[in-house]
Design a protein around this motif. Structure first.
Motif, PDB file in Angstrom:
ATOM      1  N   PRO A 157       0.831  -1.213   0.000  1.00  0.00           N
ATOM      2  CA  PRO A 157       0.000   0.000   0.000  1.00  0.00           C
ATOM      3  C   PRO A 157       0.860   1.255   0.000  1.00  0.00           C
ATOM      4  CG  PRO A 157       0.076  -0.965   2.181  1.00  0.00           C
ATOM      5  CD  PRO A 157       0.755  -1.944   1.269  1.00  0.00           C
ATOM      6  N   HIS A 158       0.265   2.394  -0.285  1.00  0.00           N
ATOM      7  CA  HIS A 158       1.038   3.625  -0.349  1.00  0.00           C
ATOM      8  C   HIS A 158       1.764   3.870   0.974  1.00  0.00           C
ATOM      9  CE1 HIS A 158      -0.776   4.471  -4.134  1.00  0.00           C
ATOM     10  NE2 HIS A 158      -1.965   4.754  -3.666  1.00  0.00           N
ATOM     11  N   PRO A 159       3.041   4.248   0.911  1.00  0.00           N
ATOM     12  CA  PRO A 159       3.788   4.532   2.146  1.00  0.00           C
ATOM     13  C   PRO A 159       3.283   5.796   2.830  1.00  0.00           C
ATOM     14  CG  PRO A 159       5.072   5.137   0.216  1.00  0.00           C
ATOM     15  CD  PRO A 159       3.859   4.418  -0.299  1.00  0.00           C
ATOM     16  N   ASP A 160       3.727   6.006   4.056  1.00  0.00           N
ATOM     17  CA  ASP A 160       3.279   7.172   4.830  1.00  0.00           C
ATOM     18  C   ASP A 160       3.643   8.487   4.150  1.00  0.00           C
ATOM     19  OD1 ASP A 160       2.286   5.455   6.711  1.00  0.00           O
ATOM     20  OD2 ASP A 160       4.038   5.561   8.021  1.00  0.00           O
ATOM     21  N   THR A 161       4.741   8.476   3.380  1.00  0.00           N
ATOM     22  CA  THR A 161       5.192   9.709   2.729  1.00  0.00           C
ATOM     23  C   THR A 161       4.427  10.007   1.443  1.00  0.00           C
ATOM     24  OG1 THR A 161       6.906   8.439   1.573  1.00  0.00           O
ATOM     25  CG2 THR A 161       7.524   9.500   3.654  1.00  0.00           C
ATOM     26  N   PHE A 162       3.567   9.078   1.047  1.00  0.00           N
ATOM     27  CA  PHE A 162       2.871   9.236  -0.234  1.00  0.00           C
ATOM     28  C   PHE A 162       2.009  10.492  -0.268  1.00  0.00           C
ATOM     29  CE2 PHE A 162      -0.665   8.406  -3.170  1.00  0.00           C
ATOM     30  CZ  PHE A 162       0.044   8.065  -4.311  1.00  0.00           C
ATOM     31  N   LYS A 163       1.390  10.808   0.851  1.00  0.00           N
ATOM     32  CA  LYS A 163       0.502  11.972   0.902  1.00  0.00           C
ATOM     33  C   LYS A 163       1.244  13.249   0.524  1.00  0.00           C
ATOM     34  CE  LYS A 163      -2.784  14.364   3.900  1.00  0.00           C
ATOM     35  NZ  LYS A 163      -3.401  14.416   5.246  1.00  0.00           N
ATOM     36  N   LYS A 164       2.527  13.332   0.926  1.00  0.00           N
ATOM     37  CA  LYS A 164       3.303  14.534   0.627  1.00  0.00           C
ATOM     38  C   LYS A 164       3.879  14.507  -0.784  1.00  0.00           C
ATOM     39  CE  LYS A 164       4.743  15.499   5.384  1.00  0.00           C
ATOM     40  NZ  LYS A 164       5.904  15.679   6.297  1.00  0.00           N
ATOM     41  N   ASN A 165       4.205  13.304  -1.270  1.00  0.00           N
ATOM     42  CA  ASN A 165       4.941  13.198  -2.529  1.00  0.00           C
ATOM     43  C   ASN A 165       4.090  12.856  -3.745  1.00  0.00           C
ATOM     44  OD1 ASN A 165       7.216  13.604  -0.942  1.00  0.00           O
ATOM     45  ND2 ASN A 165       7.597  11.424  -0.688  1.00  0.00           N
ATOM     46  N   HIS A 166       2.833  12.526  -3.552  1.00  0.00           N
ATOM     47  CA  HIS A 166       2.047  12.002  -4.668  1.00  0.00           C
ATOM     48  C   HIS A 166       1.651  13.048  -5.687  1.00  0.00           C
ATOM     49  CE1 HIS A 166      -1.282  13.767  -2.463  1.00  0.00           C
ATOM     50  NE2 HIS A 166      -2.069  13.552  -3.486  1.00  0.00           N
ATOM     51  N   VAL A 167       2.004  14.304  -5.458  1.00  0.00           N
ATOM     52  CA  VAL A 167       1.639  15.352  -6.410  1.00  0.00           C
ATOM     53  C   VAL A 167       2.139  15.029  -7.809  1.00  0.00           C
ATOM     54  CG1 VAL A 167       3.715  16.715  -5.966  1.00  0.00           C
ATOM     55  CG2 VAL A 167       1.646  17.841  -6.800  1.00  0.00           C
ATOM     56  N   SER A 168       3.208  14.215  -7.900  1.00  0.00           N
ATOM     57  CA  SER A 168       3.723  13.829  -9.213  1.00  0.00           C
ATOM     58  C   SER A 168       2.713  12.978  -9.970  1.00  0.00           C
ATOM     59  CB  SER A 168       5.035  13.051  -9.064  1.00  0.00           C
ATOM     60  OG  SER A 168       4.830  11.880  -8.285  1.00  0.00           O
ATOM     61  N   GLY A 169       1.708  12.452  -9.253  1.00  0.00           N
ATOM     62  CA  GLY A 169       0.687  11.643  -9.899  1.00  0.00           C
ATOM     63  C   GLY A 169      -0.095  12.406 -10.947  1.00  0.00           C
ATOM     64  N   SER A 170      -0.111  13.729 -10.847  1.00  0.00           N
ATOM     65  CA  SER A 170      -0.821  14.519 -11.848  1.00  0.00           C
ATOM     66  C   SER A 170      -0.162  14.393 -13.216  1.00  0.00           C
ATOM     67  CB  SER A 170      -0.858  15.994 -11.425  1.00  0.00           C
ATOM     68  OG  SER A 170       0.462  16.516 -11.322  1.00  0.00           O
ATOM     69  N   LYS A 171       1.111  13.964 -13.217  1.00  0.00           N
ATOM     70  CA  LYS A 171       1.833  13.785 -14.472  1.00  0.00           C
ATOM     71  C   LYS A 171       1.692  12.359 -15.009  1.00  0.00           C
ATOM     72  CE  LYS A 171       5.263  17.235 -13.067  1.00  0.00           C
ATOM     73  NZ  LYS A 171       6.696  17.491 -12.773  1.00  0.00           N
ATOM     74  N   THR A 172       1.190  11.446 -14.172  1.00  0.00           N
ATOM     75  CA  THR A 172       1.024  10.050 -14.587  1.00  0.00           C
ATOM     76  C   THR A 172      -0.388   9.577 -14.264  1.00  0.00           C
ATOM     77  OG1 THR A 172       1.916   9.319 -12.452  1.00  0.00           O
ATOM     78  CG2 THR A 172       3.465   9.485 -14.310  1.00  0.00           C
ATOM     79  N   PRO A 173      -1.402  10.227 -14.810  1.00  0.00           N
ATOM     80  CA  PRO A 173      -2.789   9.880 -14.459  1.00  0.00           C
ATOM     81  C   PRO A 173      -3.171   8.448 -14.831  1.00  0.00           C
ATOM     82  CG  PRO A 173      -2.719  11.324 -16.381  1.00  0.00           C
ATOM     83  CD  PRO A 173      -1.340  11.312 -15.802  1.00  0.00           C
ATOM     84  N   LYS A 174      -2.570   7.894 -15.894  1.00  0.00           N
ATOM     85  CA  LYS A 174      -2.907   6.534 -16.306  1.00  0.00           C
ATOM     86  C   LYS A 174      -2.492   5.528 -15.247  1.00  0.00           C
ATOM     87  CE  LYS A 174      -2.824   7.200 -21.320  1.00  0.00           C
ATOM     88  NZ  LYS A 174      -2.211   6.774 -22.605  1.00  0.00           N
ATOM     89  N   LEU A 175      -1.373   5.794 -14.585  1.00  0.00           N
ATOM     90  CA  LEU A 175      -0.898   4.893 -13.538  1.00  0.00           C
ATOM     91  C   LEU A 175      -1.874   4.889 -12.369  1.00  0.00           C
ATOM     92  CD1 LEU A 175       1.362   3.037 -12.561  1.00  0.00           C
ATOM     93  CD2 LEU A 175       2.502   5.032 -11.600  1.00  0.00           C
ATOM     94  N   CYS A 176      -2.327   6.056 -11.967  1.00  0.00           N
ATOM     95  CA  CYS A 176      -3.286   6.151 -10.860  1.00  0.00           C
ATOM     96  C   CYS A 176      -4.615   5.493 -11.240  1.00  0.00           C
ATOM     97  CB  CYS A 176      -3.529   7.607 -10.485  1.00  0.00           C
ATOM     98  SG  CYS A 176      -2.043   8.486  -9.935  1.00  0.00           S
ATOM     99  N   ALA A 177      -4.960   5.608 -12.534  1.00  0.00           N
ATOM    100  CA  ALA A 177      -6.243   5.086 -13.006  1.00  0.00           C
ATOM    101  C   ALA A 177      -6.293   3.563 -12.994  1.00  0.00           C
ATOM    102  CB  ALA A 177      -6.537   5.606 -14.410  1.00  0.00           C
TER     103      ALA A 177
END
Length: 371
Positions: free
Chosen positions: A156-176
Motif C-alpha cells: 500500500p502507499h507509504p506514509d510519505t505518499f501523501k506529501k509526494n504524490h503530487v507527481s501523480g498529476s503527471k502520470t494519471p494513467k498509472l493512478c487510473a
C-alpha cells in the motif's frame, strides 16, 4: 496399533509413498477414492467440511478462499505443488472473473479525518490472505513482480505518499489502474466536495462560501490556474445571470456584483484582472472612480456642468428615479417627474426647485409647451 500420535501428525506421509497397500487393508483408500485420507487432509485438518460427492479439485477453491492456504502448505504440500498444478490446468478462480475484482465502488478520503479504504475485491482478498495470491503470482506480496507490474509503485502507499504524490498529476494513467474516479482526488483536495460529483460543477458553491485562498495553500500556484480554466471553458458563474447582478434599481440596494465584490474581493480578480475597482475591466463599465468619493454629493453637480459626468455614465447603475428621489422630494417610482411635479408645485410652491434650478429654468420648458 493403534498408530502413535507421531505417526498421525508427522511420519505417515512418507510411509504412504511406499506402503499404501498396508493402509488400504484397514482404510480401503483405493476402493473409496481416498475418502479416509480426504476426510482428514481436506476436511478437519483444513478446517473444511469435505464433500465426497464433489471432486477435491473443484471444492478446494472454496476451501482455500475461506481458510487460506496455510492448511495446505507446510504439512503436505510445498508452494511449488500448487504452482505446478495451476500452471498445468490454467484454472482461473471464479473470484477473478467478478466485475468488481480489480476495482469496485468509489471510496474516498473524508477530508482531514479518514483515509479512503480499498474496495476492489483483489485488494480485500490480498489483505486477508496474501499467501494465497503467491501460489500463482509469486512470492513477495505486493512487492512481487506481478503486482508491481500492474500497480507500478509500492503498495500500500507509504506514509510519505501523501506529501509526494503530487507527481501523480503527471502520470494519471498509472493512478487510473486503481482509481478510475477523479472524484477520489477531488474529495481529499477539495473541501466540501461531494462523492461522485465532478468538482468543476461543484466548486462554485464552495468558492462562493469560503473564498479561493484555500485553493492556493497546497495545490495551485496562483490565480492564473483559475483564469486559464475559466477562459478555456468560458465559465460564467450562475450568480452573474441574476437579474440584479449588474444593477439593482431598487433604492438602497446594491447590485449583486457590488455585494459579491465587497464579500470576496480577490474572487473577481480571477477573470477580470487584478486591481480591484481600478482594474481595466471595472473602469471600462463604471467610467468613473468607484465607490463614489466622499464629497461626490457636493461635487457631482459641477462635474455634470463640466461634462465630467454624463447621464449615460450614471445610468450604468442608476435609473431616473434614483436622481428624482433625492432632488425631487415627493416623486414616485412609476411616474416621470415632468408629468407628476405640477401637483407638488401647486401644493408646496416652487421654492424647493430653485435649490438646483434658476427661476428661468422652469420657463424654458413651460413656454415651449405653451407654444
Amino acid at each position: 496399533m493403534p498408530h502413535p500420535e507421531e505417526f498421525k501428525t508427522k511420519t505417515h506421509p512418507e510411509l504412504v509413498k511406499t506402503k499404501l497397500d498396508k493402509c488400504d487393508l484397514c482404510h480401503q483408500v483405493k476402493k473409496t477414492d481416498f475418502l479416509f485420507c480426504n476426510d482428514c487432509h481436506h476436511g478437519s485438518a483444513s478446517k473444511w467440511t469435505y464433500d465426497p460427492k464433489v471432486k477435491w479439485t473443484t471444492q478446494h477453491a472454496k476451501a482455500v478462499t475461506t481458510n487460506g492456504v496455510a492448511g495446505c502448505l507446510g504439512k503436505c504440500h510445498e508452494q511449488k505443488f500448487c504452482v505446478d498444478c495451476h500452471t498445468k490446468l490454467k484454472p482461473v478462480p471464479t473470484s477473478h472473473k467478478d466485475a468488481k475484482w480489480l476495482r469496485d465502488k468509489l471510496t474516498v478520503t473524508a477530508y482531514g479525518s479518514k483515509a479512503a479504504v480499498a474496495s476492489g475485491k483483489h485488494a480485500l482478498a490480498a489483505g486477508t490472505a496474501i499467501d494465497s495470491c503467491e501460489v500463482c503470482h509469486g512470492a513477495g506480496g505486493t512487492g512481487s513482480k506481478f503486482c508491481k507490474g500492474c500497480h507500478g509503485m509500492d503498495m500500500p502507499h507509504p506514509d510519505t505518499f501523501k506529501k509526494n504524490h503530487v507527481s501523480g498529476s503527471k502520470t494519471p494513467k498509472l493512478c487510473a489502474n486503481c482509481h478510475t474516479f477523479k472524484e477520489l482526488c477531488s474529495d481529499c483536495h477539495h473541501k466540501d466536495a461531494k462523492n461522485g460529483v465532478a468538482w468543476a460543477k461543484q466548486h462554485p458553491k464552495a468558492i462562493a462560501a469560503g473564498g479561493a485562498a484555500q485553493c492556493f495553500e497546497k495545490c495551485h500556484e496562483d490565480k492564473q490556474f483559475c483564469v486559464s480554466c475559466h477562459t478555456k471553458l468560458k465559465a460564467v458563474p450562475a450568480s452573474h445571470n441574476a437579474k440584479n447582478w449588474t444593477r439593482d434599481l431598487a433604492l438602497k440596494k446594491a447590485a449583486g456584483h457590488s455585494t459579491a465584490y465587497k464579500a470576496q474581493t480577490d474572487s473577481c480578480d480571477y477573470c477580470h484582472g487584478t486591481g480591484g475597482v481600478e482594474a481595466k475591466f471595472c473602469k471600462s463599465c463604471h467610467v468613473l472612480p468607484m465607490p463614489h468619493p466622499a464629497d461626490f454629493k457636493d461635487t457631482h453637480k459641477a462635474d455634470f456642468a463640466a461634462k465630467k459626468l454624463t447621464r449615460k455614465s450614471c445610468e450604468n447603475c442608476h435609473n431616473q428615479f434614483f436622481c428624482d428621489n433625492c432632488h425631487h422630494a415627493g416623486s414616485v417610482a412609476n411616474q416621470p417627474w415632468r408629468t407628476y411635479h405640477p401637483n407638488l408645485v401647486k401644493k408646496n410652491g416652487a421654492e424647493p426647485c430653485f435649490k438646483c434650478h434658476k427661476p428661468t429654468f422652469c420657463s424654458y420648458c413651460h413656454v415651449r409647451l405653451i407654444h
